[in-house]
Design a protein around this motif. Structure first.
Motif, mmCIF file in Angstrom:
data_model
loop_
_atom_site.group_PDB
_atom_site.id
_atom_site.type_symbol
_atom_site.label_atom_id
_atom_site.label_comp_id
_atom_site.label_asym_id
_atom_site.label_seq_id
_atom_site.Cartn_x
_atom_site.Cartn_y
_atom_site.Cartn_z
ATOM 1 N N ILE A 69 0.837 -1.201 0.000
ATOM 2 C CA ILE A 69 0.000 0.000 0.000
ATOM 3 C C ILE A 69 0.873 1.253 0.000
ATOM 4 N N SER A 70 2.041 1.155 0.646
ATOM 5 C CA SER A 70 2.827 2.369 0.898
ATOM 6 C C SER A 70 3.738 2.768 -0.257
ATOM 7 N N VAL A 71 3.909 1.929 -1.255
ATOM 8 C CA VAL A 71 4.869 2.254 -2.318
ATOM 9 C C VAL A 71 4.561 3.573 -3.039
ATOM 10 N N PRO A 72 3.343 3.779 -3.555
ATOM 11 C CA PRO A 72 3.113 5.032 -4.287
ATOM 12 C C PRO A 72 3.339 6.302 -3.452
ATOM 13 N N PRO A 73 2.757 6.403 -2.234
ATOM 14 C CA PRO A 73 3.018 7.622 -1.473
ATOM 15 C C PRO A 73 4.478 7.776 -1.052
ATOM 16 N N THR A 74 5.155 6.672 -0.806
ATOM 17 C CA THR A 74 6.559 6.753 -0.410
ATOM 18 C C THR A 74 7.403 7.318 -1.546
ATOM 19 N N VAL A 75 7.191 6.799 -2.750
ATOM 20 C CA VAL A 75 7.953 7.299 -3.889
ATOM 21 C C VAL A 75 7.558 8.743 -4.185
ATOM 22 N N GLY A 76 6.295 9.049 -4.039
ATOM 23 C CA GLY A 76 5.846 10.429 -4.228
ATOM 24 C C GLY A 76 6.613 11.365 -3.314
ATOM 25 N N PHE A 77 6.792 10.955 -2.061
ATOM 26 C CA PHE A 77 7.535 11.814 -1.147
ATOM 27 C C PHE A 77 9.021 11.849 -1.501
ATOM 28 N N LEU A 78 9.569 10.746 -1.980
ATOM 29 C CA LEU A 78 10.980 10.723 -2.378
ATOM 30 C C LEU A 78 11.246 11.748 -3.477
ATOM 31 N N VAL A 79 10.300 11.867 -4.402
ATOM 32 C CA VAL A 79 10.428 12.846 -5.483
ATOM 33 C C VAL A 79 10.479 14.258 -4.887
ATOM 34 N N GLN A 80 9.600 14.511 -3.912
ATOM 35 C CA GLN A 80 9.632 15.798 -3.208
ATOM 36 C C GLN A 80 10.993 16.028 -2.551
ATOM 37 N N LEU A 81 11.494 14.940 -1.975
ATOM 38 C CA LEU A 81 12.748 15.024 -1.238
ATOM 39 C C LEU A 81 13.887 15.420 -2.173
ATOM 40 N N VAL A 82 13.913 14.814 -3.350
ATOM 41 C CA VAL A 82 14.954 15.139 -4.342
ATOM 42 C C VAL A 82 14.914 16.634 -4.652
ATOM 43 N N LYS A 83 13.701 17.139 -4.884
ATOM 44 C CA LYS A 83 13.588 18.554 -5.230
ATOM 45 C C LYS A 83 13.907 19.452 -4.043
ATOM 46 N N ASN A 84 13.559 18.969 -2.834
ATOM 47 C CA ASN A 84 13.825 19.777 -1.640
ATOM 48 C C ASN A 84 15.305 19.879 -1.296
ATOM 49 N N THR A 85 16.125 18.987 -1.854
ATOM 50 C CA THR A 85 17.569 19.105 -1.590
ATOM 51 C C THR A 85 18.090 20.445 -2.101
ATOM 52 N N SER A 86 17.340 21.057 -3.040
ATOM 53 C CA SER A 86 17.791 22.341 -3.600
ATOM 54 C C SER A 86 17.893 23.432 -2.534
ATOM 55 N N LEU A 87 17.106 23.266 -1.433
ATOM 56 C CA LEU A 87 17.156 24.281 -0.373
ATOM 57 C C LEU A 87 18.526 24.336 0.295
ATOM 58 N N THR A 88 19.270 23.242 0.225
ATOM 59 C CA THR A 88 20.567 23.222 0.898
ATOM 60 C C THR A 88 21.561 24.161 0.214
ATOM 61 N N ALA A 89 21.209 24.619 -0.987
ATOM 62 C CA ALA A 89 22.037 25.634 -1.659
ATOM 63 C C ALA A 89 22.167 26.869 -0.779
ATOM 64 N N LEU A 90 21.118 27.126 0.048
ATOM 65 C CA LEU A 90 21.112 28.335 0.860
ATOM 66 C C LEU A 90 22.081 28.278 2.034
ATOM 67 N N ILE A 91 22.551 27.084 2.391
ATOM 68 C CA ILE A 91 23.599 27.050 3.414
ATOM 69 C C ILE A 91 24.948 26.774 2.742
ATOM 70 N N GLY A 92 24.981 26.921 1.436
ATOM 71 C CA GLY A 92 26.248 26.830 0.718
ATOM 72 C C GLY A 92 26.668 25.443 0.324
ATOM 73 N N PHE A 93 25.759 24.478 0.423
ATOM 74 C CA PHE A 93 26.116 23.131 -0.007
ATOM 75 C C PHE A 93 26.029 23.070 -1.529
ATOM 76 N N VAL A 94 27.109 22.644 -2.181
ATOM 77 C CA VAL A 94 27.140 22.700 -3.641
ATOM 78 C C VAL A 94 26.530 21.449 -4.250
ATOM 79 N N GLU A 95 25.247 21.530 -4.493
ATOM 80 C CA GLU A 95 24.564 20.475 -5.237
ATOM 81 C C GLU A 95 24.082 21.105 -6.540
ATOM 82 N N LEU A 96 23.099 20.527 -7.171
ATOM 83 C CA LEU A 96 22.689 20.984 -8.498
ATOM 84 C C LEU A 96 22.262 22.455 -8.536
#
Lengths: 243, 216
Positions: free
Chosen positions: B142-169
């Motif tokens: 049951i949990s696979v679709p919502p879990t992956v949905g959140f993982l996608v959010q997580l990937v995009k949310n890594t962009s916020l770490t740019a604000l503390i100077g972490f060099v990602e995409l």
């Protein structure tokens, strides 16, 4: 010593008292049909015996285990008192074989090979040897219920509780499940069944308990009690069910 | 010193994206383990523990991820703990993910019929046995679709770490934009890379669902 002994058992759900002081005892080898209107407390009575419901007061002893004592070993109790449910409750992610072997392996600590042999044996007994590798959703309701009986039988309980096990079935599937029950009964299993199958109660059960408004209203030999009810309530109930 | 946006920059962006992926993976594993704990603490029949877990979930879900990042990056040094951008990013994203995973998985666990718990109990299975052999396998599917949905959010949310100077995409994109003054091609390239990561994730999810269904 009786196999099941209940003394003045009371059970409430919130402010509704469902069992209002029930006392009864069950001897080894007895087959008891519990009948009564819906809401009379018959399913609750059954569920208290294997502690799926906790009671407010009173005492229940099953196969020497004091169910109502604090710290009672409920998992041991439930190995001694098997239960089959109205809605089968097979594990949908497991094959028929693994539905049966799961508890054998986890609870009985059997190895895979021994558990398999037991599974084959009990599933054959309920006439489904060719379905061992099938999954529950590939089976009819009657077949699923027979697997559920096999799963419970496999644990070799001292007592089996059947909670309206034919009520969810299509009428043409009831017969196959009742035949399996008769077979289990013939082998001397102690059984307590909540049922609406009056013919089955009359022909297979030794004894009938009529529940009415949370109390044991009549308790006697099956044939006599059903043929000649002593109370007007049982008379009225029987004529309502039979006509 | 303005230069053209060149193929070398695309390579640089792709290289930076590995930090995005690594950060998301770290948060997935860290957040996943912690989230499993949160889910179990939410459902076990022990009220005070349930409340503790609910409080944790509310606190994390109710505050912005950026704020959590700042707390770890700027807050911990106040207690004499110096943290690098990577540590702060990995910690806060894991904690952030754990609250969401915890709730997704709690919901999945609770969506398995209570009758399945009873059926396990009626066979003499202990509570942990019921949970792990009867309920969890059904909840996972049951949990696979919502879990992956959140993982996608997580990937995009890594962009916020740019604000503390972490060099990602995203941070890498900012750097290249600074050098080329060509924000559109740079950020479009970044968007394509984000899409490629997220799209692969959802494809993986489809396969996983089919696989789990075939194996029940």
């Amino acid at each position: 010593m009786p196999l099941v002994e209940m003394r003045d058992v009371r059970k409430s759900f919130g402010s509704v008292e469902v069992l209002k002081g029930v006392s009864l005892s069950l001897e080894k080898g007895e087959i008891v049909a519990v009948i009564g209107r819906s809401g009379s407390g018959k399913s609750t009575l059954l569920r208290c015996i294997n502690a799926l419901e906790t009671v407010q007061s009173g005492k229940i002893v099953v196969d020497g285990i004091d169910v109502t004592a604090p710290g009672a070993d409920l998992n041991l109790l439930r190995q001694r008192a098997g239960m089959v449910f109205q809605s089968y409750n097979l594990f949908p992610h497991l094959s028929v074989e693994r539905n049966v072997t799961l508890a054998l392996k986890l609870v009985r600590r059997m190895d895979q090979a021994a558990a398999r042999r037991v599974a084959e044996q009990v599933v054959t007994k309920v006439g489904l040897a060719d379905k061992l590798q099938a999954y529950p959703d590939e089976l009819s309701g009657g077949q699923q219920q027979r697997v559920a009986i096999a799963r419970s039988l496999a644990m070799q309980p001292a007592l089996m509780l059947f909670d309206e096990i034919t009520s969810a079935l299509d009428p043409e599937l009831v017969g196959e499940v009742l035949r399996v029950l008769e077979e289990v009964a013939r082998e001397g299993m102690t059984m307590m069944l909540v049922t609406h199958e009056m013919n089955f109660a009359k022909n297979v059960a030794d004894r009938v308990i009529f529940m009415h408004e949370g109390r044991v209203h009549e308790d006697g030999p099956a044939r006599e009690t059903l043929a000649a009810p002593r109370t007007t309530e049982l008379g009225a109930f029987l004529s309502a069910v039979l006509h | 010193m303005i230069r053209e946006f060149s193929p070398a920059d695309v390579v640089y962006l792709i290289a930076a994206a590995r930090w995005t992926v690594l950060l998301a993976l770290t948060a997935m594993v860290g957040g996943g383990l912690l989230g499993l704990l949160v889910a179990v603490l939410r459902i076990i029949p022990l009220r005070p523990v349930n409340w503790l877990a609910i409080g944790y979930v509310n606190l994390i879900q109710g505050t912005p991820l950026l704020g959590q990042l700042f707390v770890f990056f700027f807050g911990l040094p106040l207690f004499g703990l110096s943290v690098e951008a990577w540590t702060a990013a990995a910690l806060s994203l894991s904690i952030y993910a754990s609250a969401f995973f915890g709730e997704i998985w709690r919901g999945s666990l609770q969506s398995v019929s209570p009758r399945q718990w009873e059926a396990g109990a009626a066979l003499g299975l202990t509570y942990p046995q019921r949970l792990f052999y009867v309920i969890l396998p059904q909840a996972v599917r049951i949990s696979v679709p919502p879990t992956v949905g959140f993982l996608v959010q997580l990937v995009k949310n890594t962009s916020l770490t740019a604000l503390i100077g972490f060099v990602e995409l995203t941070r890498a994109s900012q750097i290249i934009t600074g050098a080329t003054f060509a924000p559109l091609p740079v950020y479009l390239t970044a968007a394509v890379i984000y899409f490629a990561i997220c799209f692969s994730l959802s494809q993986l999810s489809r396969r996983l669902e089919r696989g789990l269904h075939a194996a029940r």
